[in-house]
Design an enzyme around this catalytic site. Structure first.
Site, PDB file in Angstrom:
ATOM      1  N   ARG A  54     -29.044  43.546  21.213  1.00 37.76           N
ATOM      2  CA  ARG A  54     -29.904  42.571  20.510  1.00 37.76           C
ATOM      3  C   ARG A  54     -30.539  43.229  19.294  1.00 37.76           C
ATOM      4  NH1 ARG A  54     -34.832  41.451  22.136  1.00 37.76           N
ATOM      5  NH2 ARG A  54     -34.362  41.554  24.356  1.00 37.76           N
ATOM      6  N   TYR A 106     -29.577  22.007   1.250  1.00 29.59           N
ATOM      7  CA  TYR A 106     -28.830  21.875   2.500  1.00 29.59           C
ATOM      8  C   TYR A 106     -29.660  21.048   3.487  1.00 29.59           C
ATOM      9  CZ  TYR A 106     -26.657  22.974   6.897  1.00 29.59           C
ATOM     10  OH  TYR A 106     -26.069  22.857   8.126  1.00 29.59           O
ATOM     11  N   ASP A 179     -30.825  30.601  -1.662  1.00 27.60           N
ATOM     12  CA  ASP A 179     -29.681  30.313  -0.803  1.00 27.60           C
ATOM     13  C   ASP A 179     -28.461  30.341  -1.717  1.00 27.60           C
ATOM     14  OD1 ASP A 179     -27.602  29.191   0.639  1.00 27.60           O
ATOM     15  OD2 ASP A 179     -28.834  27.665   1.614  1.00 27.60           O
ATOM     16  N   LYS A 204     -19.551  30.261   5.720  1.00 30.17           N
ATOM     17  CA  LYS A 204     -18.820  29.611   4.647  1.00 30.17           C
ATOM     18  C   LYS A 204     -17.926  30.642   3.936  1.00 30.17           C
ATOM     19  CE  LYS A 204     -21.384  26.293   6.162  1.00 30.17           C
ATOM     20  NZ  LYS A 204     -22.664  25.895   5.575  1.00 30.17           N
TER      21      LYS A 204
END
Ligand SMILES: *Cc1c(COP(=O)(O)O)cnc(C)c1O
Length: 386
Positions: A54, A106, A179, A204
């Site tokens: 983690r 977005y 972004d 993406k």
């Protein structure tokens, strides 16, 4: 003569998972599925920072290094998704903080912010992209902590001048986050223009093969914001799996080729449909008719991206009909993969969407541009479909 920036990035990304393992000779790193690592006889970790997954997997290191270098930042963090990366920044704020976000962005993040901000006592205001005075008016001196920018912005591909936004944010004591999912570091490096943090949905273009959900943050400096985001990843637990991190690393090796190819084909598609009888408007920052073109020309290099929108002459049903008739373009959401996608964005965003009902969003892949144009032509009913 040293290579151009875009060519230097080609070399950097091609070597993304380069390994010279002295024991095995392997040229790419192995996948390590271990969640925990045994200590040595002195109770020391055998590799610094690698103890429980983690807290980080060995596959993160090469991926984060390449992203950090490509963006010109000081540190990078991988996350389990683009949303996990974005929300880690907002979750690091304290109640009473203020954030500024664009009207067009977005939709998943916009919807999450509308829920999160009031519940956590964070003030949020929105600005019109492309109107510098709108951004300046929205920022509150000494109160605004984060200014969020998405450029090109989903799904109108409006362009924000990063340098101007950074100046406005910094003047008020705020940080600028960009972004940059659609631009990728191949086309824009926001930190060079003054941004403090760059966010990517690595799902993406960075991965590029529609088979991994991942996200990333790149920081200009190893500062409190970096530490807070790292804390959110470790304790919030939105960590990327080792297999996904490895696939991302593999995908990034061809980022340069894929992005430049998509840019080239997208521009060709735009020129073909710009004055087409079935098309009301083509939205693409590479077209001179696009309101953000002048800023895009300054801010982007090597191309204007693989994302464009077609406004069909007709209503919502007509637009949806076109999307269902394409064969090569798959009718699916998401973007940035090697295969071309088309979607009726208003349907995906739902009833509160500001997206025009006749807008189709296209993600241009790496197929032949001529085939993509022919596919759209037959879907528009403008040529013999048999
Ligand atoms: C997809 C996307 C996101 C969200 O990323 P996920 O990886 O789906 O969580 C954020 N911003 C932009 C511009 C996107 O396209």
């Amino acid at each position: 003569m040293p290579p151009k920036t875009s060519d230097r990035l080609a070399t950097l990304f091609a070597g993304a998972c380069h390994l010279d393992d002295p024991k095995t000779g392997a040229v790419v790193p192995p996948i390590e599925p271990a969640t925990t690592y045994a200590r040595d006889a002195d109770y020391a970790l055998r590799r610094e920072g690698i103890s429980y997954s983690r807290d980080g997997n060995p596959a993160y290191l090469p991926a984060e290094t390449v992203l950090r270098e490509a963006e010109g930042g000081a540190a990078a963090l991988l996350f389990a998704s683009g949303m996990a990366a974005a929300t880690a920044l907002f979750q690091s704020l304290v109640p009473g903080a203020h954030v500024v976000v664009p009207k067009v962005m977005y939709h998943g993040l916009r919807d999450w912010l509308k829920d999160f901000c009031p519940r956590f006592g964070v003030g949020m205001d929105t600005f019109e992209i492309g109107e510098q005075c709108s951004l300046r008016r929205t920022i509150r001196e000494g109160k605004t902590r984060l200014v969020w920018v998405e450029t090109p912005a989903n799904p109108t591909w409006e362009i924000t001048d990063i340098a101007a936004a950074a100046e406005a944010a910094h003047a008020a004591g705020a940080k600028l986050v960009v972004d940059s999912t659609v631009a990728t570091p191949i086309l824009t490096r926001p930190i060079e223009h003054g941004a403090d943090i760059v966010m990517h949905s690595a799902t993406k273009y960075l991965n590029g093969h529609s088979d991994v959900v991942a996200g990333a943050l790149v920081f200009k400096a190893v500062d409190g914001d970096y530490e807070a985001a790292r804390y959110q990843r470790l304790h919030g637990g939105a960590v990327l799996g080792p297999f996904e991190a490895w696939l991302l690393l593999r995908g990034m090796r061809t980022l340069h080729l894929r992005v430049l190819r998509a840019c080239d084909s997208a521009l060709r598609i735009c020129h073909h449909f710009e004055h087409h009888p079935s098309i009301e408007q083509v939205r693409y920052p590479g077209l001179e008719s696009h309101p953000g073109h002048a800023v895009a020309r300054r801010q982007m290099s090597g191309g204007y991206g693989g994302m464009l929108s077609l406004l069909i002459k007709g209503d919502e049903n007509a637009a949806r009909g076109v999307a269902t008739r394409t064969r090569l373009f798959r009718t699916a959401t998401s973007l940035g993969g090697v295969e071309s996608l088309i979607e009726h964005r208003a349907t995906v965003e739902g009833p509160n969407s500001p997206v025009p009902p006749n807008l189709l969003r296209l993600s241009v892949g790496i197929e032949a541009a001529e085939d993509l144009i022919a596919d759209l032509e037959q879907a528009l009913g403008c040529s013999d479909a048999s």
